[in-house]
Scaffold this motif. Sequence first.
Motif, PDB file in Angstrom:
ATOM      1  N   ASP A  87     -12.897  12.104  -5.724  1.00  0.00           N
ATOM      2  CA  ASP A  87     -12.127  13.314  -5.462  1.00  0.00           C
ATOM      3  C   ASP A  87     -12.850  14.497  -6.094  1.00  0.00           C
ATOM      4  O   ASP A  87     -13.406  14.376  -7.196  1.00  0.00           O
ATOM      5  CB  ASP A  87     -10.724  13.183  -6.052  1.00  0.00           C
TER       6      ASP A  87
ATOM      7  N   SER B 238     -17.990  16.369  -7.378  1.00  0.00           N
ATOM      8  CA  SER B 238     -16.732  16.464  -8.113  1.00  0.00           C
ATOM      9  C   SER B 238     -16.928  17.406  -9.289  1.00  0.00           C
ATOM     10  O   SER B 238     -18.011  17.472  -9.869  1.00  0.00           O
ATOM     11  CB  SER B 238     -16.311  15.073  -8.606  1.00  0.00           C
TER      12      SER B 238
ATOM     13  N   ARG C 128     -12.729  18.413   0.057  1.00  0.00           N
ATOM     14  CA  ARG C 128     -12.368  17.008   0.230  1.00  0.00           C
ATOM     15  C   ARG C 128     -12.962  16.469   1.519  1.00  0.00           C
ATOM     16  O   ARG C 128     -13.110  17.159   2.473  1.00  0.00           O
ATOM     17  CB  ARG C 128     -10.855  16.841   0.256  1.00  0.00           C
TER      18      ARG C 128
ATOM     19  N   TYR D 267     -11.509  16.554 -10.830  1.00  0.00           N
ATOM     20  CA  TYR D 267     -11.599  15.502 -11.825  1.00  0.00           C
ATOM     21  C   TYR D 267     -11.019  16.034 -13.135  1.00  0.00           C
ATOM     22  O   TYR D 267     -11.676  16.770 -13.871  1.00  0.00           O
ATOM     23  CB  TYR D 267     -13.070  15.116 -11.977  1.00  0.00           C
TER      24      TYR D 267
ATOM     25  N   CYS E  31      -3.325   7.666  -8.283  1.00  0.00           N
ATOM     26  CA  CYS E  31      -4.391   8.412  -8.948  1.00  0.00           C
ATOM     27  C   CYS E  31      -5.369   7.431  -9.577  1.00  0.00           C
ATOM     28  O   CYS E  31      -4.961   6.452 -10.190  1.00  0.00           O
ATOM     29  CB  CYS E  31      -3.790   9.327 -10.018  1.00  0.00           C
TER      30      CYS E  31
ATOM     31  N   ARG F 281      -5.689  13.312  -8.246  1.00  0.00           N
ATOM     32  CA  ARG F 281      -6.102  12.028  -7.696  1.00  0.00           C
ATOM     33  C   ARG F 281      -7.185  11.331  -8.527  1.00  0.00           C
ATOM     34  O   ARG F 281      -7.554  10.194  -8.241  1.00  0.00           O
ATOM     35  CB  ARG F 281      -6.614  12.219  -6.253  1.00  0.00           C
TER      36      ARG F 281
ATOM     37  N   THR G  91     -10.049  23.078  -4.655  1.00  0.00           N
ATOM     38  CA  THR G  91     -10.923  21.952  -4.309  1.00  0.00           C
ATOM     39  C   THR G  91     -10.544  21.284  -2.994  1.00  0.00           C
ATOM     40  O   THR G  91     -11.307  20.456  -2.489  1.00  0.00           O
ATOM     41  CB  THR G  91     -10.921  20.882  -5.430  1.00  0.00           C
ATOM     42  N   ASP G  92      -9.408  21.639  -2.437  1.00  0.00           N
ATOM     43  CA  ASP G  92      -8.973  21.025  -1.168  1.00  0.00           C
ATOM     44  C   ASP G  92     -10.027  21.167  -0.068  1.00  0.00           C
ATOM     45  O   ASP G  92     -10.238  20.251   0.719  1.00  0.00           O
ATOM     46  CB  ASP G  92      -7.652  21.634  -0.693  1.00  0.00           C
TER      47      ASP G  92
END
Length: 201
Positions: free
Chosen positions: A4, A173, A201, A7, A55, A25, A197-198
């Motif tokens: 993910d 990450s 992904r 972090y 997670c 996550r 950060t979406d």
Amino acid sequence: MKLDPFYLIVDSAAWIERLVPLGVRLVQLRIKTIDEARLCTEIRKAKALCAEHQCQLIVNDHWRLAIEEGCDFVHLGQEDLQTADLSRIQSAGVRLGLSTHDHVELAMAIFADPDYVALGPIYPTILKKMKWAPQGLERISEWKRRVAPIPLVTIGGLNPGRLDGVFEAGADSAAVVTDITLSSDPEARTREWIEKTDRWR
């Protein structure tokens, strides 16, 4: 393996209980000074919370306890790498992340065949006193060329405004400690990191 892009690194199960339900996550439990009995309790609680919220939990340093408690991911610094039983970690089915700060450490990390390599500090950091100067974005690109296809984690002085730069440079990450835990509103800051950060992904 895909990590993910967000972090989170915290020093207690209480932080995990507070922040992971917001949508985290990937989280590392990084506890340095605590007796083993309390550490086991923290790991167990963190593991249960992470399982409840889908997670991934990563245990810092304490690889023996991680194996005993049934955790499936550990992170080791270079000092710990020197003494860790990598064959035992591997045979237990535990994944491994390793810290690096220079080319010698990078070579040692790659030789250990980890599941991710971390590079830091990218920017000046207040987390701990570092003998290494900030690595900068060009070093991220260099490390990515060296470690690919192993995922690259960046850490040190990161905040939401710097995330696009580190991901564009090649990071997979971005790890964060104090930008969230020292925030006046850690929940809001966590949501900001998740939103930022979406797109990666």
